[in-house]
Design an enzyme around this catalytic site. Structure first.
Site, short mmCIF file in Angstrom:
data_model
loop_
_atom_site.label_atom_id
_atom_site.label_comp_id
_atom_site.label_asym_id
_atom_site.label_seq_id
_atom_site.Cartn_x
_atom_site.Cartn_y
_atom_site.Cartn_z
N CYS A 1 0.90 -1.36 0.10
CA CYS A 1 0.17 0.04 0.20
C CYS A 1 0.89 1.32 -0.18
O CYS A 1 0.21 2.39 -0.09
CB CYS A 1 -1.07 -0.02 1.11
SG CYS A 1 -1.86 -1.66 1.32
N HIS B 1 -3.04 6.70 2.27
CA HIS B 1 -3.80 5.38 1.72
C HIS B 1 -5.18 5.11 2.42
O HIS B 1 -5.38 5.52 3.70
CB HIS B 1 -2.62 4.31 2.29
CG HIS B 1 -3.30 2.99 2.04
ND1 HIS B 1 -3.75 2.62 0.86
CD2 HIS B 1 -3.28 2.04 2.83
CE1 HIS B 1 -4.31 1.23 0.91
NE2 HIS B 1 -4.05 0.84 2.15
N ASN C 1 -10.27 -0.56 0.14
CA ASN C 1 -8.73 -0.34 -0.12
C ASN C 1 -8.33 -0.99 -1.09
O ASN C 1 -8.47 -2.40 -1.56
CB ASN C 1 -8.28 -1.35 1.48
CG ASN C 1 -6.78 -1.33 1.41
OD1 ASN C 1 -6.03 -1.14 0.38
ND2 ASN C 1 -6.29 -1.66 2.52
#
Length: 324
Positions: free
Chosen positions: A112, A249, A279
């Site tokens: 990420c 993020h 996500n």
């Protein structure tokens, strides 16, 4: 001196939308359970598009918007943990699809944090003076890495891609950056393990799907990412008031809430879209950036200072303050 600047942004997500209620029909969960814990309401899941397909859509948009010919692109970096294959790289497929025959291309694996890491590397490539134009794309099809019987992780992730075109500039636009890795905590978040399979090896069971220690990752994000951002601002003489927007993020709304309090930056400066995409790992920050430009929040005129911060498996975390 030569520097780099972000001149174009783009994103693309698969058409298929999967809501929390859709997930509740195939596993023991509910919209209320998911949304209250994560801030996620829906996500896009690919029906038949691979990671390279998503990345190619972004690359095509970047070329169209810029007016550049494909052979003007010097390099392509794709940040991903869900490539089509180990070999060839996803970036190589993008290079071929857009006919960027002069570009070298490679993938970066930093989970990420991947887009932030890749953007930092691309900045150095252009600053070297050897390259003028480069693409940095974050692209994921995390749906293929999810255990769809595990409600703790299956509800979190989505598919998508976003990216930027970097061009050479006389002015400095990447103002500050710390990048970090702590491999000692790597088992907190793992996926895609492989095992030895030769007749001369002793194999072990490999963990193919995403496995996460949710509490450890939550605590890591609050503690280490907040500390890194505060250190970044202190060392760069950039204050919280200088930051126009924070693009972190998009893992969990509660993480953003807590980091905002930790670094004492107004919560309204933290843009978010995890409620619509979930996500998307390396794709989350460039998708968020592209949407912010579409909405007019970020102008791409060089007058705003934006904090980009990624964190995830590795463990990895990193932040950039970018004039954009």
């Amino acid at each position: 001196m030569i520097f780099s600047k972000i001149s174009q942004v783009a994103h693309y997500v698969p058409q298929q939308l999967v809501t929390n209620n859709d997930l509740a029909s195939i596993m023991d969960t509910s919209h209320e359970w998911i949304f209250s814990r994560t801030g996620i309401a829906e996500r896009h899941i690919s029906r038949d598009e691979m990671t390279s397909d998503l990345a190619i859509q972004v690359a095509d948009q970047l070329l169209t918007q810029s007016g550049l010919k494909a052979d003007a692109i010097d390099f392509i970096i794709v940040a991903t943990i869900s490539p089509d294959a180990t070999m060839p790289s996803t970036a190589a497929k993008v290079q071929a699809a857009i006919a960027a025959t002069s570009a070298f291309a490679f993938d970066m694996t930093a989970a990420c944090s991947g887009f932030v890491f890749a953007l930092a590397m691309a900045d150095k490539l252009i600053a070297s003076g050897a390259y003028q134009n480069g693409m940095v794309i974050g692209a994921e099809t995390l749906s293929k890495l999810v255990n769809w019987q595990d409600r703790a992780t299956a509800v979190l992730f989505g598919d998508g891609a976003g990216g930027v075109l970097l061009e050479a500039s006389k002015d400095k636009h990447v103002l500050a950056e710390p990048l970090h890795t702590d491999g000692a905590r790597c088992q907190s978040l793992i996926s895609g393990e492989t095992s030895l399979s030769s007749p001369y090896s002793i194999g072990k069971k490999a963990i193919a799907t995403i496995q996460m220690d949710g509490r450890a990752i939550f605590d890591f994000a609050i503690r280490d990412v907040s500390k890194s951002i505060l250190t970044l601002m202190a060392q760069s003489d950039i204050t919280k008031d200088d930051i126009d927007y924070c693009l972190l993020h998009q893992a969990n709304r509660r993480i953003l809430d807590k980091i905002a309090r930790k670094i004492d930056v107004p919560r309204e400066k933290f843009l978010e879209n995890m409620m619509r995409y979930g996500n998307t790992s390396a794709a989350s920050i460039p998708i968020l950036l592209s949407e912010a430009v579409q909405k007019g929040q970020i102008r791409l005129d060089g007058t705003q200072k934006i904090l980009l911060s990624g964190f995830g498996g590795g463990l990895t975390w990193g932040s950039l303050i970018v004039k954009i």
